[in-house]
Design a protein around this motif. Sequence first.
Motif, PDB file in Angstrom:
ATOM      1  N   GLY A  15       2.768   0.878   2.088  1.00 24.63           N
ATOM      2  CA  GLY A  15       1.281   0.912   2.831  1.00 24.63           C
ATOM      3  C   GLY A  15       0.336  -0.149   2.543  1.00 24.63           C
ATOM      4  O   GLY A  15       0.698  -0.915   1.490  1.00 24.63           O
ATOM      5  N   GLU A  48       0.422   4.687   5.196  1.00 25.23           N
ATOM      6  CA  GLU A  48       1.771   4.481   5.047  1.00 25.23           C
ATOM      7  C   GLU A  48       2.623   4.768   6.377  1.00 25.23           C
ATOM      8  O   GLU A  48       1.729   5.682   6.913  1.00 25.23           O
ATOM      9  CB  GLU A  48       2.261   4.867   3.695  1.00 25.23           C
ATOM     10  N   ARG A 118      11.386   6.037   5.328  1.00 27.23           N
ATOM     11  CA  ARG A 118      10.141   5.868   6.192  1.00 27.23           C
ATOM     12  C   ARG A 118      10.721   4.996   7.465  1.00 27.23           C
ATOM     13  O   ARG A 118      11.831   4.479   7.614  1.00 27.23           O
ATOM     14  CB  ARG A 118       9.498   4.638   5.386  1.00 27.23           C
TER      15      ARG A 118
END
Length: 123
Positions: A15, A48, A118
Amino acid sequence: MPRLIETPQVITAAGEPPKRIEEYAGRVATGHTGVSVARMVSPSGWSEPFQSPEFEEITVVLRGVLRVESDAGVLEVAAGQAVVASPGERVRYSTPGPEGAEYLAVCLPAFTPDTVHREDEGA
């Protein structure tokens, strides 16, 4: 005898702008695989990518406000409150407020980069 953890291990965070992760217990700091406990200090404007972790994450906000976005909506978690994200739940954390945030994250089992899943920023 109980083991004193004198200082946490500082871990590079995902992030922008960068936040500080201090792991007190977990794979990096102590070799724990069943749980990780970390203090996060994130500046104003930090966010993020969305993620769908394989672990449960319990987050206790100590200062500021943590925004938690999911497919079900948006939560604003203030100091003195907590939020629980279940394994597989798609979430994104951010600290858009002017003061940023400080919070504790407990992951069961312990956080790993391979199990956080992610998404790419454009997803």
